[in-house]
Structure formats: structure tokens, C-alpha cells
Design a protein around this motif. Structure first.
Motif, short mmCIF file in Angstrom:
data_model
loop_
_atom_site.label_atom_id
_atom_site.label_comp_id
_atom_site.label_asym_id
_atom_site.label_seq_id
_atom_site.Cartn_x
_atom_site.Cartn_y
_atom_site.Cartn_z
N GLU A 1 28.60 -5.06 22.33
CA GLU A 1 27.39 -5.62 21.73
C GLU A 1 26.40 -4.55 21.30
O GLU A 1 25.68 -4.72 20.33
CB GLU A 1 26.72 -6.58 22.71
CG GLU A 1 27.44 -7.89 22.89
CD GLU A 1 27.45 -8.71 21.61
OE1 GLU A 1 26.48 -8.61 20.84
OE2 GLU A 1 28.43 -9.42 21.36
N ASN A 2 26.32 -3.44 22.03
CA ASN A 2 25.34 -2.40 21.70
C ASN A 2 25.96 -1.25 20.92
O ASN A 2 25.45 -0.14 20.93
CB ASN A 2 24.66 -1.88 22.97
CG ASN A 2 25.67 -1.31 23.96
OD1 ASN A 2 26.87 -1.37 23.74
ND2 ASN A 2 25.16 -0.76 25.06
N GLN A 3 27.08 -1.50 20.26
CA GLN A 3 27.71 -0.52 19.38
C GLN A 3 27.70 -1.08 17.95
O GLN A 3 28.13 -2.22 17.74
CB GLN A 3 29.14 -0.20 19.82
CG GLN A 3 29.20 0.51 21.17
CD GLN A 3 30.62 0.77 21.62
OE1 GLN A 3 31.54 0.04 21.26
NE2 GLN A 3 30.81 1.81 22.42
N ASN A 4 27.23 -0.29 17.02
CA ASN A 4 27.04 -0.78 15.65
C ASN A 4 27.74 0.12 14.64
O ASN A 4 27.55 1.34 14.65
CB ASN A 4 25.54 -0.83 15.31
CG ASN A 4 24.78 -1.73 16.23
OD1 ASN A 4 25.16 -2.88 16.43
ND2 ASN A 4 23.71 -1.22 16.82
N TRP A 5 28.53 -0.51 13.79
CA TRP A 5 29.20 0.17 12.66
C TRP A 5 28.28 0.05 11.45
O TRP A 5 27.91 -1.04 11.05
CB TRP A 5 30.54 -0.51 12.41
CG TRP A 5 31.33 0.03 11.26
CD1 TRP A 5 31.43 -0.53 10.02
CD2 TRP A 5 32.16 1.19 11.24
NE1 TRP A 5 32.27 0.22 9.23
CE2 TRP A 5 32.74 1.27 9.96
CE3 TRP A 5 32.48 2.17 12.17
CZ2 TRP A 5 33.61 2.29 9.58
CZ3 TRP A 5 33.35 3.18 11.81
CH2 TRP A 5 33.90 3.24 10.54
N GLN A 6 27.90 1.18 10.88
CA GLN A 6 26.89 1.17 9.84
C GLN A 6 27.37 1.91 8.60
O GLN A 6 28.06 2.92 8.69
CB GLN A 6 25.60 1.85 10.33
CG GLN A 6 24.99 1.18 11.55
CD GLN A 6 23.83 1.98 12.11
OE1 GLN A 6 23.55 3.08 11.64
NE2 GLN A 6 23.16 1.44 13.11
N GLY A 7 26.97 1.36 7.45
CA GLY A 7 27.14 2.03 6.17
C GLY A 7 25.83 1.96 5.42
O GLY A 7 24.89 1.30 5.85
N ILE A 8 25.75 2.62 4.28
CA ILE A 8 24.49 2.67 3.55
C ILE A 8 24.07 1.29 3.06
O ILE A 8 22.89 1.02 2.82
CB ILE A 8 24.59 3.67 2.37
CG1 ILE A 8 23.22 3.95 1.78
CG2 ILE A 8 25.54 3.16 1.32
CD1 ILE A 8 22.26 4.60 2.71
N LYS A 9 25.03 0.37 2.90
CA LYS A 9 24.68 -0.97 2.40
C LYS A 9 24.14 -1.87 3.49
O LYS A 9 23.60 -2.93 3.20
CB LYS A 9 25.90 -1.63 1.76
CG LYS A 9 26.36 -0.95 0.48
CD LYS A 9 27.52 -1.70 -0.12
CE LYS A 9 28.00 -1.02 -1.40
NZ LYS A 9 29.16 -1.71 -1.99
N ASP A 10 24.31 -1.48 4.75
CA ASP A 10 23.81 -2.31 5.83
C ASP A 10 22.30 -2.18 5.92
O ASP A 10 21.75 -1.11 5.74
CB ASP A 10 24.44 -1.89 7.17
CG ASP A 10 25.93 -2.18 7.20
OD1 ASP A 10 26.31 -3.28 6.80
OD2 ASP A 10 26.69 -1.30 7.61
N ARG A 11 21.64 -3.29 6.26
CA ARG A 11 20.18 -3.27 6.32
C ARG A 11 19.68 -2.37 7.43
O ARG A 11 18.55 -1.91 7.38
CB ARG A 11 19.64 -4.69 6.53
CG ARG A 11 19.58 -5.49 5.25
CD ARG A 11 18.85 -6.80 5.47
NE ARG A 11 18.81 -7.58 4.26
CZ ARG A 11 17.84 -7.49 3.38
NH1 ARG A 11 16.87 -6.64 3.57
NH2 ARG A 11 17.84 -8.24 2.30
N GLN A 12 20.51 -2.13 8.44
CA GLN A 12 20.03 -1.25 9.48
C GLN A 12 19.92 0.19 9.01
O GLN A 12 19.30 1.01 9.62
CB GLN A 12 20.93 -1.30 10.73
CG GLN A 12 22.40 -1.01 10.47
CD GLN A 12 23.19 -2.28 10.34
OE1 GLN A 12 22.74 -3.23 9.71
NE2 GLN A 12 24.36 -2.33 10.93
N SER A 13 20.57 0.49 7.86
CA SER A 13 20.38 1.80 7.25
C SER A 13 19.06 1.80 6.50
O SER A 13 18.73 0.82 5.83
CB SER A 13 21.52 2.09 6.27
OG SER A 13 21.21 3.21 5.50
N PRO A 14 18.26 2.86 6.58
CA PRO A 14 16.93 2.86 5.94
C PRO A 14 16.97 2.57 4.46
O PRO A 14 16.03 2.02 3.92
CB PRO A 14 16.42 4.29 6.21
CG PRO A 14 17.18 4.75 7.41
CD PRO A 14 18.52 4.10 7.32
#
Length: 834
Positions: free
Chosen positions: A231-244
């Protein structure tokens, strides 16, 4: 034998110009699609490439606890490049000074995308590198050098280790837009973590793995990784909103997508009109062929060969012109942006050829079938076959083709429906208005011999044809107005405009014991500042007893679980207040009552709408490992553009004392306040300052590229719109020649004919522009809200701009096209008509 006849007729019609319209229309479709798709694709790739630099990788995996070595091993098996990061805070000691710094330990290979900017000394020039500090060395931000009284090359203690401060760290590609790291940043070699002994059981540590490689390999890796994520591990790319920059990139792609769709629509309109007009011109020759014994099969083969040859030559010419056009455009853009734009690949070639062939086939199929049904008796009765001129089947087929092409090009049904629906509305409104306008002209009672009377009579005479022309004119104007507003209004709304009195620095990580001293320092030096707010980090974890769904990766195209409640998806900076902030306004519910005995929370309007929170709901929060509930008592509108301290969620003071906090404020420093800033940071070494202006410039560099791209696309659409108008006017030249001959025979003067023609185009353009402006504004309102996720608004200035620009645009092009005809003598016109 028919082939020889077909080629003979083909070359003859080429010399006579009979195939010019359909040839130009297909070439227009191909060069428009090719140039637009090439430029937008290359800029899109450049934006994605630049955006990937902001996270130093193509993807990253973030976690609050150590990540498994198996994750790296599988990535290497799939051919991905990897790097590791660890974030933790630690004290730095040098020259009897003690400062809390934010340490980022990075392994070899960092950064996978982008570069690190360094300086060798305070007065030296910046330069970029791809690499990490050597073992035993660290790179420190300039603020740390000042706070610790260091020079480049001095030693600094971090935890239990002693390191050489070898470089000044100017920036990293994945530096956070807003974080507690501030200007106390340290870049450390990953192997030196153990030397510091700063990471102990219970330490607040964050972990990341960086990945770069082919999209297919990244997708395969995520498919393997996803079932193992916690749950506390996140896969991120530039298109994800969690990316600035995720939201900015999504908007950039939407802008470029809209631009490409506009080109498709204009090309399709030009082709549909031209194919219909060309086939109508062949009614008499086909009737003559049938009279002379030509079979239906022979006639079909002749004109199908003509269509194939025209399509082939048009594709070649369109591709050549489109390639040259996009080369000049991308070279200019590359020089302007000081960047090398990536090659677009085969996509623009395949797309433009496919669209050219589809347009030629689908828009010509029904007119050709009608052409083959022309009766031989037309040579005696010229009106036979005219009923085929307006075909509901052809119109329906054209509409279906345009919709399919738009959907194929965009890949997004929602965007296609919005633009197509706006265009269909425009066509229906215009057709109804044109019929009303043309029929009402009969009752105006204008005087004979008047240019206005002649113009209106001409409009009435060609009511059906003018209705079609009006729709074409309005569509071209609508698309140009659309892009004009996008360029000059929506992008300005998108960019954060900094008010003159806005703070230019955030001061964070302020301990409670320092609050009074900092307030006194501000007052003593007349520094304008906001209140100091307590902040702590926490997550909204559920609503009304239902836990929020786990967030998904937009980068991988995952869909949210529709049955699960939609959550916030990230930790928030939380605070408590007694008074409503100046840049906030309560729009639902009531602000906190001082007599309240239960924990209450106020939620921003944007979050409340996105997560569907209402006044009276109960939110569950997770802070560290502690959960608690709070009742929603108000919804606030927040002016984020003010750059003043604002919060998504604000609690009443009953939450005070439950969690450890630091304080946060914003201040406005002058250009000559560098010494004051240095003294403030030196006096309070645990405090950090963030320069807002420099951070915004970094985030908005991508927006500047999109703005420039829209300017180029606007020029392309303007040219395409002009060609659509030219094809419409050129198709009616023969009929206009007949009218001029008749009017001259009846004694009309040349000035009367010229003014009547000019007034005709002015009326068509003004009416088309007015309706185009209204429909464009309504469509823009919908697109603003649905596609760009910004507050929609109307643009009354284009209601006046539409008729004025439409009248000028149509009149200028239309009059230019027929001016040569009006200058010719009657004998020359009769010869051409014959």
C-alpha cells in the motif's frame, strides 16, 4: 483501349484544370495532416523527454521501507537501466556550525534522464554532468556552504562520517517542486550511507528505485511488479498526478491533440466539398459518353483511374510539401527552444497517407456512383440528374468518415465527441439561419440597381450552395477562433500568473521555539510576510467509514476501480486555524465555531468535488500510524494563484498538540535583501527557504514550448482554412462567369458587379463568423471543464471578433479569387464557358 482513352482524357482535364480542385483538396489533406502530425509528434516527444528529466528516469518506484533486491534483478533481466536513491535527514557539522540537511544518496547511473548542474566555486559558471559524487565526497547546495561557513574542498561531518565538499550543487533533475528539503540539500554516494551511520532502526527514511528503457519493457516490468506492491509503495511516471509535472504534461498533450484534430477537420471538409463539385462538373461529359455508346463499365473504369491517378499525385505532392513545411517549422522551433527535437518516426507518414486515401475513397464514392447513373438524355434536358447533386447518403457518409478519422487520430472518444458535437451544432445552426436569412432577403424591398440588392439576390439564387459554403466558411473560422483563444486565453489561465504583491519565498521547517524570534526579525527589518502556520503531514484515508481505493498509475493506463471510493492519493500538508485565510472563502457550510467540542475539518472546493465530499461527511485521517475522524463543516474556494500559504484541508484548533509540527510561512524579499536572508538562515540553521520564482520558471519551461507549438499550428490552420475557402469559391467560378455575362448583357456596370460580389462575401463571412464565435465559445466552455480541468468561462470578445474577422477573411479571399474573372471582357468569359 479504355485505358488509353482514360489517360488521354486525364491529361486533357489536367491541362484544362478540371481536376485542380480535387487534386488540391487531397494534397491539402495530406500536407496538413503530415505537417501537423510531424510537428506535434516531435514536440510531444520532446516534451515527454524533457518531462522524464524532471523525475530523472522514465519510471520510479517509491517506498517508505527498503525495496527488495529482486526488483532490481528482474529489471536487469528485462534490459532496463536502474539506479537507487535513499532520502533521510541528518545533521551536518563544520566550523562549529550545526545544520540539519536533507540527504539524497544516489547510486551509480544517476540520473537516468536529465543532468545534474554543478559549480566548482561560488563565482564559477554552471555546468552539467551525468554522475554521482565520488566515494568520500559530497555535493552541497549553496545554502549549506553559507550556513556552515564552508569553501569548496573543505571537510564536513555527516553523522559519523567525514566527507569532502567537492562541488556546489545547483540543481538536480528530480529536485522537488515543494518539499521540506528546501535549500539544505546534500547529494551523497549510495555506498557511503553506511559510513554516516545516520540510518538506524526507526529513522525516517524514504527509498526510490529509478528505471529507464523501452516502453514495452517498462510495461512488462510493471506487469510483473504490480502484484507485489504494498500500500505504501507507488509506481510513478511523469503522467501520474503524483508527479509534479504530470498535470502539465497531460494538458500539453491535450493542446497538441486538439491542434491535430483541427487539421483533420479542415482537410476532410475541403475533400468532401471538392469531390462533390468535381463529380457535378462531369455530368455533361458522362451523358455525352453514354450517348456515343460508352458502357457503364467503361465510364466507371475511366473515372476510377482518374481518381487513382489524382490520389497518387496528390499524395506525392502533399507529402513533399508537408515534409518541407514541417522541416522548416521544426528547425525554427528547435532553434527557438535551443533543443534538438526527436524524429517523429513513421507515424506521420502512415497517418497522412492513410487519411489521404480514405478521404479520396470515402468522399468520392457516392458522388462517383451518382455520376455513373447520369442518364444519356441529359444532353437534351440539362436538368436530368440534378436531383443527385444533394444526396443524404453522401452527407451521411462524409459525416461518418470525418468522425472516424478524428477518432482514429485522437484515440479518445470523449475529445472527439466534444469537437464533433460542437461542429455538428455549428452546421445545424448555420443551415437554419442561412435559410432564414436568404428567404428574409426577399422581403427587404431594396431598390433596383443597388449593389446590396444584387448581393442579396445572388445569395437567394444560390441558397443551397451558399448554405454549404457558409458551413465551410464557419467551420474554418471556428477552428481559427478556437486556436486563437487557446493560444491567448487558455494557456494564460493555465500558467500561474504571479501577483505583484505575492510572496517570493517560502520559509519552512521552522521549529516552534523559533516562531517568535522570526516574527521579531521580520518586524525589525520591515519584511512583508504571512502568518506562521503549524503544519504536519497526513493522508485522508477514508470517507464515511469506507476506505479509499488504492491509487493507480496513469502512466500505465490503469483504470480506477469504479466500485471503490475515490481517494486523495497522496499525503497532504495539514494545519489548524481559528480564522479563515484571506485568500479563502466559505461557499458551503460554516467556519469553525469557537465553542465546538468535536474535531472538525474544512475542505477545499477542488478536492471536495473530486472526491465527492459534502458538508456533514466524516473523513478518516492517517498520520504516521495513528488514525482519527473529523467532521466536514465547510467547503472553501481557494485562490491558489495568490501564492500565499494555502491548504487543502484545515482543522479546528482541537487537533493542536496531538502531533509534532513545524511552522511554515511566506515572505516577500527585495532584490537587495540577500544579506538579510543569509543572516536569517544562519541564525536559524534548521529552517529552509524555497525560491518560488525559480521553481515556477522550471515548471513552466514546458508550457512555453506548447505555446510556441500552438502558434505554429494556428498558422497552419489559418493557411488550411484559406485553402478551404479557395476551393469553395473556385468551385463556383463557372456559375459566376455566367452571372457576370448576363448582368453585363443587361447593362450592369462593372462597379455595381464588383461591389455586389464584395458585399456577398462580406455578408457570408460576417454571418459565418458570428455563429462560429458563439458555437466556439460554448464548445470551449465545455472543453475547458472536461478536457483541461480548469474553471470554464465565456469569451465575449470573440463574439465581436468572429463577425469582423470572418467578414474580412472571407471577403478578402473570395474577392481575390473572382477579381480576375470580373476583369475579363465578356467575349473572353464566353470563350471559357464554351
Amino acid at each position: 483501349m479504355w485505358v488509353k482513352l482514360a489517360l488521354t482524357l486525364f491529361w486533357r482535364e489536367l491541362r484544362r484544370g478540371e481536376l485542380t480542385i480535387i487534386f488540391a483538396a487531397i494534397a491539402l489533406a495530406v500536407l496538413t495532416v503530415f505537417s501537423l502530425s510531424s510537428v506535434t509528434e516531435r514536440i510531444r516527444l520532446n516534451i515527454e523527454q524533457k518531462s522524464a528529466d524532471f523525475i530523472a528516469a522514465d519510471r520510479r518506484l517509491a517506498s517508505n521501507h527498503p525495496l527488495e533486491q529482486a526488483f532490481l534483478d528482474e529489471a536487469h533481466e528485462l534490459g532496463l537501466k536502474t539506479a537507487q536513491q535513499m532520502f533521510f535527514d541528518s545533521m551536518l557539522f563544520a566550523n562549529d556550525e550545526l545544520v540539519l540537511g536533507s540527504i539524497k544518496a544516489v547510486s551509480q547511473g544517476y540520473p537516468l534522464r536529465g543532468k545534474v548542474t554543478l559549480k566548482d566555486d561560488f563565482l564559477a559558471a554552471d555546468y552539467e554532468v551525468v554522475g554521482v559524487p565520488k566515494e568520500g565526497e559530497v555535493w552541497l547546495s549553496e545554502g549549506l556552504f553559507y550556513s556552515l561557513g564552508l569553501s569548496v574542498g573543505d571537510q564536513v561531518e555527516i553523522g559519523m562520517g567525514i566527507f569532502r565538499a567537492s562541488k556546489i550543487l545547483v540543481s538536480e533533475p528530480d529536485a522537488p517542486f515543494f518539499s521540506l528539503a528546501g535549500n539544505k540539500r546534500v547529494l551523497l554516494n549510495y555506498v557511503d550511507i553506511e559510513t554516516t551511520q545516520a540510518v538506524q532502526p526507526g529513522s525516517r527514511v524514504f527509498y526510490r528505485m529509478l528505471f529507464a528503457g523501452e516502453e514495452q519493457a517498462l510495461g512488462n516490468y510493471y506487469g510483473w511488479l504490480k502484484p507485489q506492491l504494498r500500500e505504501n509503495q507507488n509506481w510513478q511516471g511523469i503522467k501520474d498526478r503524483q508527479s509534479p509535472l504530470g498535470e502539465n504534461l497531460a494538458r500539453s498533450e491535450s493542446f497538441l491533440l486538439l491542434a491535430g484534430l483541427f487539421g483533420i477537420m479542415l482537410a476532410a471538409v475541403a475533400m468532401a466539398v471538392s469531390a462533390k463539385r468535381y463529380c457535378e462538373r462531369q455530368y455533361d461529359p458522362v451523358a455525352m459518353m453514354k450517348t456515343l455508346g460508352g458502357s457503364r463499365q467503361t465510364i466507371r473504369n475511366i473515372f476510377l483511374l482518374h481518381l487513382s491517378l489524382v490520389t497518387l499525385f496528390s499524395l506525392l505532392i502533399g507529402l513533399v510539401i508537408g515534409f518541407v513545411l514541417q522541416s522548416f517549422a521544426t528547425d525554427y522551433l528547435a532553434n527557438f527552444m535551443n533543443a534538438q527535437l526527436p524524429q517523429a518516426g513513421i507515424k506521420p507518414w502512415a497517418l497522412s497517407i492513410s487519411i489521404g486515401v480514405v478521404c479520396a475513397l470515402m468522399f468520392s464514392l457516392k458522388p462517383l456512383l451518382d455520376l455513373f447513373d447520369i442518364p444519356p438524355l441529359r444532353v437534351l434536358r440539362r436538368n436530368l440528374g440534378d436531383k443527385l447533386a444533394i444526396s443524404r447518403v453522401h452527407m451521411g457518409l462524409s459525416v461518418l468518415t470525418i468522425f472516424s478519422l478524428m477518432w482514429l487520430f485522437s484515440g479518445e472518444l470523449k475529445t472527439t465527441l466534444m469537437l464533433f458535437g460542437g461542429t455538428a451544432t455549428l452546421m445545424l445552426v448555420l443551415f437554419g439561419l442561412s435559410r432564414l436569412f436568404f428567404s428574409a432577403g426577399r422581403k427587404l424591398g431594396l431598390s433596383p440597381g443597388s449593389s446590396w440588392s444584387l448581393a442579396i439576390a445572388t445569395l437567394q439564387k444560390r441558397a443551397n450552395a451558399n448554405a454549404v459554403q457558409l458551413i465551410s466558411f464557419a467551420l474554418a473560422i471556428k477552428l481559427m477562433l478556437f486556436l486563437f483563444v487557446l493560444k491567448n486565453d487558455l494557456i494564460s489561465d493555465w500558467q500561474m500568473q504571479v501577483p505583484e504583491d505575492a510572496p517570493n519565498a517560502f520559509l519552512i521547517n521552522i521549529n516552534e521555539s523559533e516562531v517568535n524570534n522570526i516574527k521579531a526579525y521580520f518586524a525589525e527589518n520591515n519584511i512583508v510576510h504571512e502568518d506562521l502556520f503549524p503544519i504536519f503531514s497526513g493522508r485522508a484515508n477514508g470517507l464515511n467509514g469506507e476506505t479509499f481505493a488504492r491509487r493507480t498509475s496513469k502512466q500505465e493506463g490503469e483504470e480506477q476501480d469504479e466500485d471503490a471510493a475515490r481517494g486523495v492519493g497522496r499525503d497532504l500538508n495539514l494545519t489548524w486555524m481559528t480564522q479563515l485565510p484571506s485568500s479563502n472563502e466559505v461557499i458551503e457550510g460554516e467556519w469553525f465555531s469557537p465553542d465546538s467540542t468535536e474535531l472538525e475539518v474544512s475542505v477545499s472546493k477542488g478536492l471536495a468535488e473530486r472526491v465527492e465530499i459534502s458538508v456533514g461527511d466524516t473523513l478518516t485521517f492517517l498520520v504516521n500510524e495513528q488514525t482519527f475522524d473529523a467532521k466536514v463543516t465547510s467547503i472553501r474556494s481557494v485562490d491558489w494563484g495568490s501564492l500565499k500559504p494555502n491548504f487543502v484541508m484545515i482543522f479546528n484548533p482541537l487537533v493542536a498538540g496531538k502531533f509534532p509540527v513545524t511552522y511554515f510561512t511566506a515572505a516577500q524579499f527585495g532584490e537587495d535583501d540577500a544579506k538579510l536572508v543569509s543572516e536569517l538562515l544562519k541564525t536559524h540553521p534548521t529552517m529552509s527557504m524555497i525560491d518560488i520564482k525559480s521553481q515556477l520558471e522550471q515548471a513552466q519551461s514546458m508550457i512555453a514550448q506548447v505555446s510556441l507549438a500552438i502558434s505554429f499550428v494556428l498558422a497552419i490552420v489559418l493557411t488550411s482554412g484559406a485553402l478551404v475557402l479557395i476551393s469553395q469559391v473556385q468551385a463556383s467560378l463557372a456559375e459566376r462567369m455566367q452571372e457576370i455575362v448576363i448582368l453585363r448583357t443587361l447593362g450592369a456596370k462593372g462597379r455595381l458587379i464588383k461591389l455586389a460580389t464584395l458585399y456577398e462575401f462580406l455578408l457570408l463571412g460576417a454571418l459565418a463568423g458570428f455563429v462560429a464565435a458563439l458555437v466556439s465559445d460554448v464548445t470551449l466552455l465545455i472543453i475547458q471543464r472536461e478536457l483541461f480541468d480548469v474553471e470554464g468561462k465565456l469569451h465575449p470578445y470573440i463574439w465581436a471578433l468572429g463577425p469582423i474577422s470572418g467578414a474580412a477573411f472571407v471577403a478578402a479571399i473570395g474577392y481575390f479569387m473572382v477579381s480576375n474573372t470580373m476583369r475579363q471582357n465578356t467575349q473572353g468569359l464566353l470563350r471559357k464557358l464554351a
